[in-house]
Enzyme design. Structure first.
Site, PDB file in Angstrom:
ATOM      1  N   ASP A  79      -5.974 -14.274  88.226  1.00 34.56           N
ATOM      2  CA  ASP A  79      -4.826 -13.186  88.035  1.00 34.56           C
ATOM      3  C   ASP A  79      -5.000 -12.768  89.459  1.00 34.56           C
ATOM      4  O   ASP A  79      -6.298 -12.444  90.041  1.00 34.56           O
ATOM      5  CB  ASP A  79      -4.619 -11.877  87.917  1.00 34.56           C
ATOM      6  CG  ASP A  79      -2.963 -11.388  88.657  1.00 34.56           C
ATOM      7  OD1 ASP A  79      -2.021 -11.888  86.838  1.00 34.56           O
ATOM      8  OD2 ASP A  79      -2.762 -11.337  89.297  1.00 34.56           O
ATOM      9  N   ILE A  80      -4.343 -13.397  90.620  1.00 33.64           N
ATOM     10  CA  ILE A  80      -4.423 -13.040  92.208  1.00 33.64           C
ATOM     11  C   ILE A  80      -4.475 -11.698  92.237  1.00 33.64           C
ATOM     12  O   ILE A  80      -4.964 -11.460  93.882  1.00 33.64           O
ATOM     13  CB  ILE A  80      -3.071 -14.018  92.964  1.00 33.64           C
ATOM     14  CG1 ILE A  80      -3.987 -14.455  94.106  1.00 33.64           C
ATOM     15  CG2 ILE A  80      -1.775 -13.304  93.049  1.00 33.64           C
ATOM     16  CD1 ILE A  80      -2.394 -15.446  94.532  1.00 33.64           C
ATOM     17  N   GLU A 123       7.358 -10.356  85.539  1.00 30.49           N
ATOM     18  CA  GLU A 123       7.756 -10.913  87.003  1.00 30.49           C
ATOM     19  C   GLU A 123       8.137 -12.451  86.789  1.00 30.49           C
ATOM     20  O   GLU A 123       8.845 -13.064  87.719  1.00 30.49           O
ATOM     21  CB  GLU A 123       7.475 -10.504  88.134  1.00 30.49           C
ATOM     22  CG  GLU A 123       6.774  -8.715  88.004  1.00 30.49           C
ATOM     23  CD  GLU A 123       6.267  -7.650  89.209  1.00 30.49           C
ATOM     24  OE1 GLU A 123       5.045  -9.229  89.826  1.00 30.49           O
ATOM     25  OE2 GLU A 123       5.811  -7.431  89.561  1.00 30.49           O
ATOM     26  N   VAL A 124       7.082 -13.141  86.584  1.00 31.43           N
ATOM     27  CA  VAL A 124       7.077 -14.158  86.152  1.00 31.43           C
ATOM     28  C   VAL A 124       7.719 -14.977  84.984  1.00 31.43           C
ATOM     29  O   VAL A 124       6.961 -14.331  84.100  1.00 31.43           O
ATOM     30  CB  VAL A 124       5.266 -14.925  86.941  1.00 31.43           C
ATOM     31  CG1 VAL A 124       5.730 -16.524  86.328  1.00 31.43           C
ATOM     32  CG2 VAL A 124       4.772 -14.395  87.404  1.00 31.43           C
ATOM     33  N   HIS A 129       3.055 -15.641  79.543  1.00 30.29           N
ATOM     34  CA  HIS A 129       1.801 -15.937  79.721  1.00 30.29           C
ATOM     35  C   HIS A 129       1.623 -14.124  79.368  1.00 30.29           C
ATOM     36  O   HIS A 129       1.895 -13.609  79.089  1.00 30.29           O
ATOM     37  CB  HIS A 129       1.252 -16.036  81.099  1.00 30.29           C
ATOM     38  CG  HIS A 129       2.151 -14.862  81.789  1.00 30.29           C
ATOM     39  ND1 HIS A 129       3.441 -14.541  82.011  1.00 30.29           N
ATOM     40  CD2 HIS A 129       1.774 -13.135  83.039  1.00 30.29           C
ATOM     41  CE1 HIS A 129       4.216 -13.509  83.288  1.00 30.29           C
ATOM     42  NE2 HIS A 129       3.283 -12.721  82.184  1.00 30.29           N
ATOM     43  N   HIS A 138      -2.115 -11.923  79.604  1.00 28.05           N
ATOM     44  CA  HIS A 138      -2.532 -10.718  80.326  1.00 28.05           C
ATOM     45  C   HIS A 138      -3.781 -10.763  79.603  1.00 28.05           C
ATOM     46  O   HIS A 138      -4.342  -9.863  78.134  1.00 28.05           O
ATOM     47  CB  HIS A 138      -2.475  -9.630  81.455  1.00 28.05           C
ATOM     48  CG  HIS A 138      -1.260  -9.422  82.526  1.00 28.05           C
ATOM     49  ND1 HIS A 138      -1.662  -9.639  83.246  1.00 28.05           N
ATOM     50  CD2 HIS A 138       0.601 -10.029  81.910  1.00 28.05           C
ATOM     51  CE1 HIS A 138      -0.191  -9.457  83.839  1.00 28.05           C
ATOM     52  NE2 HIS A 138       0.967 -10.095  82.929  1.00 28.05           N
TER      53      HIS A 138
HETATM   54  P1  AMP Z   1       4.452 -10.367  84.646  1.00 30.46           P
HETATM   55  O1  AMP Z   1       4.201  -9.104  85.053  1.00 30.46           O
HETATM   56  O2  AMP Z   1       3.050 -10.202  83.438  1.00 30.46           O
HETATM   57  O3  AMP Z   1       4.713 -11.222  85.258  1.00 30.46           O
HETATM   58  O4  AMP Z   1       2.653 -10.861  85.832  1.00 30.46           O
HETATM   59  C1  AMP Z   1       3.066 -12.190  86.410  1.00 30.46           C
HETATM   60  C2  AMP Z   1       1.200 -12.335  87.435  1.00 30.46           C
HETATM   61  O5  AMP Z   1       0.822 -13.197  87.713  1.00 30.46           O
HETATM   62  C3  AMP Z   1       1.029 -10.735  87.953  1.00 30.46           C
HETATM   63  O6  AMP Z   1      -0.654  -9.877  87.120  1.00 30.46           O
HETATM   64  C4  AMP Z   1       0.640 -11.367  89.370  1.00 30.46           C
HETATM   65  O7  AMP Z   1      -0.950 -10.910  89.828  1.00 30.46           O
HETATM   66  C5  AMP Z   1       0.000 -13.160  89.000  1.00 30.46           C
HETATM   67  N1  AMP Z   1       0.446 -14.070  89.652  1.00 30.46           N
HETATM   68  C6  AMP Z   1       1.258 -14.293  90.398  1.00 30.46           C
HETATM   69  N2  AMP Z   1       1.383 -15.696  91.122  1.00 30.46           N
HETATM   70  C7  AMP Z   1       0.568 -15.391  90.894  1.00 30.46           C
HETATM   71  C8  AMP Z   1      -0.771 -16.781  91.265  1.00 30.46           C
HETATM   72  N3  AMP Z   1      -0.473 -18.288  92.486  1.00 30.46           N
HETATM   73  N4  AMP Z   1      -2.049 -17.097  90.536  1.00 30.46           N
HETATM   74  C9  AMP Z   1      -2.293 -16.184  89.818  1.00 30.46           C
HETATM   75  N5  AMP Z   1      -1.713 -15.356  89.268  1.00 30.46           N
HETATM   76  C10 AMP Z   1      -0.675 -14.774  90.338  1.00 30.46           C
END
Ligand code: AMP
Length: 110
Positions: free
Chosen positions: A30-31, A96-97, A101, A103
């Site tokens: 995770d970034i 957010e994405v 996925h 975690h």
């Molecule tokens: P969520 O809130 O479950 O949608 O988490 C999305 C996660 O993706 C967050 O923890 C972000 O920090 C992570 N994230 C977003 N863009 C990237 C990226 N390019 N590479 C790695 N992690 C990312």
């Protein structure tokens, strides 16, 4: 549907720090890590795409299990003995994405 950032990572269009890679599942750091080890696991195959736990159907019900199995295998490979697994489910659940996925968070470092 617009491709998400995770589609672009699978396609190799944007970089990721990949720590787990099989025919079906990708794991990358995770970034914005929330723990010493914070990995995201996603399903690579188009047939396994689902945006969120909220949108799971009979056709994609196997996907969360696949991600959990990958996380378990990864922990075992790396000698990580304790961790948390989390799905953020929907915007109101902090998601957010919109590419399903898992975690993986551990206080143990890689
Ligand atoms: P969520 O809130 O479950 O949608 O988490 C999305 C996660 O993706 C967050 O923890 C972000 O920090 C992570 N994230 C977003 N863009 C990237 C990226 N390019 N590479 C790695 N992690 C990312």
């Amino acid at each position: 549907m617009q491709p998400t950032i995770f589609h672009k990572i699978i396609a190799g269009e944007i970089p990721a720090d990949i720590v787990y890679d099989t025919d079906e599942v990708l794991g990358f750091k995770d970034i914005h890590p929330q723990a010493p080890t914070h990995i995201l696991f996603i399903a690579k195959l188009e047939k396994d795409f689902v945006s969120s736990i909220i949108d799971i159907t009979d056709q994609t019900a196997h996907v969360p299990t696949k991600l959990i199995q990958a996380a378990k295998d990864f922990a075992s490979e790396k000698g990580i003995t304790g961790y948390q697994l989390k799905f953020h489910c929907g915007k109101d659940g902090g998601q957010e994405v919109f590419f399903l996925h898992l975690h993986f968070l551990s206080q143990q470092s890689l």
